[in-house]
Design a protein around this motif. Structure first.
Motif: not given
Lengths: 114, 110
Positions: B54-71
């Motif tokens: 899923g997504d994790k937001e911190d200010g102007r930054f958003t990290a996105q994780l998709n383990k099924a697609s490994q990215y």
């Protein structure tokens, strides 16, 4: 804020000299690391330690050695410096919390061997 | 195949735009994912960590994780010239070993 210190910040030295790069952290972290990085290139792990009296070689072969006599101190030594050792050396530490490992880096030592 | 792969860039985006940085990894059992920012001549600095899909937001930054697609990706909204740096993706694999990618150089233009 991370409290991890490296000295010296810059070092220019002649071939054949013995040098020690210092790294200290005041966070009580068990894990400490030494990375080597050339300009614009990736980080290479050269040594790591998971605690006092524990040291291991990293992925990149290095002629340097390390010691971990105290938790807070992780010096790196080159017995006989050569021009090929010219690089930036980065020390890092992390808490020992399984996979949730966040590294805190020191400011680095830029080593130039003439 | 490298364990952690990133496009080296440079990725050039205009000021105010969204910068999208991508990272793929090979170890399906990887558990922890990090983004570090490294300014030229400086040490890497941790800016984001993400552990679940899923997504994790911190200010102007958003990290996105998709383990099924490994990215894992990093989005920087409202990019500023001060965001110009190399962004390193780091992944903790099944052996609890942290592996860094080679980094993507981001340039934010005026």
């Amino acid at each position: 804020e991370a409290d991890i210190y490296q000295t010296p910040r810059y070092l220019v030295i002649g071939t054949g000299k013995k040098i020690t790069l210092e790294c200290s952290q005041t966070m009580g972290h068990d894990k400490m690391y030494w990375y080597q990085q050339d300009p614009g290139m990736e980080l290479h792990l050269i040594h790591y330690s998971y605690g006092v009296n524990s040291t291991e070689k990293g992925d990149l072969s290095s002629e340097s050695t390390v010691s971990r006599i105290r938790t807070e101190h992780f010096p790196l030594t080159l017995e006989s410096a050569r021009p090929s050792h010219t690089s930036q050396y980065l020390c890092a530490s992390s808490e020992s919390r399984g996979a949730n490992e966040k590294l805190f880096f020191g400011s680095g030592t830029q080593l130039s061997v003439l | 195949q490298k364990e952690v792969e990133q496009n080296s860039g440079p990725l050039s985006v205009p000021e105010g735009a969204i910068a999208s940085l991508n990272c793929t990894y090979s170890d399906r059992g990887s558990q922890s994912f990090f983004w570090y920012r490294q300014y030229s001549g400086k040490s890497p600095e941790l800016i984001m960590s993400i552990y679940s899909n899923g997504d994790k937001e911190d200010g102007r930054f958003t990290a996105q994780l998709n383990k099924a697609s490994q990215y894992v990706s990093l989005l920087i909204r409202d990019s500023q010239p001060s965001d110009s740096a190399t962004y390193l993706c780091a992944v903790t694999g099944t052996a609890s070993k942290l592996t860094f990618g080679t980094g993507t150089r981001l340039q934010v233009t005026l």
